[in-house]
Design a protein around this motif. Structure first.
Motif, short mmCIF file in Angstrom:
data_model
loop_
_atom_site.label_atom_id
_atom_site.label_comp_id
_atom_site.label_asym_id
_atom_site.label_seq_id
_atom_site.Cartn_x
_atom_site.Cartn_y
_atom_site.Cartn_z
N GLU A 205 0.83 -1.21 0.00
CA GLU A 205 0.00 0.00 0.00
C GLU A 205 0.86 1.25 0.00
O GLU A 205 0.58 2.22 -0.72
N VAL A 206 1.95 1.23 0.80
CA VAL A 206 2.85 2.38 0.85
C VAL A 206 3.49 2.59 -0.53
O VAL A 206 3.56 3.72 -1.04
N ALA A 207 3.96 1.51 -1.14
CA ALA A 207 4.62 1.62 -2.44
C ALA A 207 3.65 2.14 -3.50
O ALA A 207 4.00 2.99 -4.32
N ALA A 208 2.41 1.65 -3.48
CA ALA A 208 1.42 2.09 -4.46
C ALA A 208 1.08 3.56 -4.27
O ALA A 208 0.92 4.31 -5.23
N ARG A 209 1.00 4.00 -3.01
CA ARG A 209 0.62 5.38 -2.71
C ARG A 209 1.73 6.36 -3.02
O ARG A 209 1.48 7.48 -3.43
N THR A 210 2.97 5.96 -2.80
CA THR A 210 4.09 6.89 -2.92
C THR A 210 4.86 6.76 -4.23
O THR A 210 5.75 7.57 -4.50
N GLY A 211 4.56 5.72 -5.01
CA GLY A 211 5.31 5.51 -6.23
C GLY A 211 6.64 4.83 -6.02
O GLY A 211 7.49 4.81 -6.91
N ALA A 212 6.85 4.25 -4.84
CA ALA A 212 8.11 3.60 -4.51
C ALA A 212 8.18 2.20 -5.11
O ALA A 212 7.17 1.62 -5.52
N VAL A 213 9.38 1.67 -5.15
CA VAL A 213 9.61 0.28 -5.53
C VAL A 213 9.46 -0.58 -4.28
O VAL A 213 9.99 -0.24 -3.21
N LEU A 214 8.74 -1.68 -4.39
CA LEU A 214 8.58 -2.62 -3.28
C LEU A 214 9.66 -3.69 -3.38
O LEU A 214 9.72 -4.43 -4.35
N ASP A 215 10.51 -3.75 -2.38
CA ASP A 215 11.61 -4.72 -2.31
C ASP A 215 11.23 -5.79 -1.31
O ASP A 215 11.37 -5.61 -0.10
N ALA A 216 10.70 -6.91 -1.81
CA ALA A 216 10.25 -8.01 -0.95
C ALA A 216 11.42 -8.96 -0.70
O ALA A 216 11.89 -9.63 -1.62
#
Length: 296
Positions: A179-190
């Motif tokens: 949710e944070v990545a989608a909201r901020t445009g960040a890359v999600l590093d799982a």
């Protein structure tokens, strides 16, 4: 009380947390509540009590005003001076919050204290996500043994790092981070960390261990399954599947360098029911060089 709740004390750590919370509330488009806990009127005459309470409220409003100037943000902000134990005050204020935010105490000369007692207790007891914010790396680690120094900001979009195993809390952490990545445009590093410690041979044989690439392939399959279970829906260029042969805490602490934040579940596969916070989560809270969000 929905929105973001932040603990304020006037320290450098609390100011960093306040700036971070203000930015986060603006990104979420939710109100921010700043809470200043006052242990009570010990040594204060009854006739002076109201004046003392008002003075503390003015101090809090001054801190909020300074944070708004530093961040160039203006939004719905409220200030609460709460009398009583700081931990209980923050837990009560943030009982229904979307997010609780606290500052992380600097490391002392002996390298012992990182989380303060209030931050530690709040993270242990809170039923909502809690983010612990540190002062910029290098500014407060007196003994040079603190979290990884993030160095210069990384090029490209911000990264949100999330620790993934296959536990329920890690699925919640993955959903929160997505949710944070989608909201901020960040890359999600799982980050899915796996590690071989010992392999016991069969009696009368040298034993057999599958090739390491089979372990890695198995771990990658589990990561894909958890991503699907969490319902992560991000473009492929903003979703990094990071399968590493390391201990989970080490992998996340290393990945925190240059990250916008790190998200972990309160307890993973190695936790016991009697423990509120797993050892990996605690190590990441203490040594990561980015803000850490703990999700339950």
């Amino acid at each position: 009380m929905r929105g973001v709740v932040v603990g304020v004390s006037g320290s450098a750590e609390a100011e960093a947390a306040l700036d971070w919370a203000l930015t986060e509330a603006a990104s979420r488009q939710v109100p921010l509540t700043a809470v200043l806990a006052w242990t009570g009127p010990r040594g204060v005459q009854p006739s002076e009590y109201q004046d003392e309470l008002e003075r503390r409220r003015e101090d809090l409003l001054g801190l909020l005003d300074a944070s708004c100037r530093r961040t160039s943000l203006g939004l719905d902000v409220s200030a609460q001076v709460v009398e009583g134990d700081p931990t209980d005050a923050l837990l009560n204020a943030g009982e229904d919050a979307d997010l609780l935010v606290l500052g992380r105490r600097r490391r002392g000369r002996l390298g012992r204290l990182v989380l303060g007692s209030v931050s530690s207790e709040v993270v242990e007891r809170a039923e909502v996500p809690v983010t612990v914010v540190r002062v910029d790396a290098g500014a407060g680690d007196d003994d040079g043994q603190g979290g990884t120094d993030p160095g210069s900001p990384q090029e490209g979009p911000a990264r949100v790092v999330v620790g993934v195993d296959t536990s329920g809390p890690s699925v919640l952490a993955l959903q929160h981070a997505a949710e944070v990545a989608a909201r901020t445009g960040a890359v999600l590093d799982a980050v899915f960390a796996w590690q071989i410690t010992t392999l016991a041979p069969l009696p009368g044989s040298w034993g057999y261990a599958p090739p390491l690439d089979e372990y890695e392939a198995f771990a990658a399959e589990r990561l894909d399954e958890v991503i699907a279970e969490a319902g992560v829906d991000l473009p492929e260029d903003r979703l990094v599947r990071n399968v590493v042969h390391r201990s989970p805490a080490t992998a996340l602490i290393e990945a925190s360098a240059g990250a916008e934040r790190v998200v972990v579940g309160a307890r993973g596969l190695g936790g016991f029911d009697r423990l509120l916070l797993g050892s990996v989560s605690r190590q990441v809270l203490e040594y990561a060089s980015a803000p850490v969000t703990v999700v339950r």
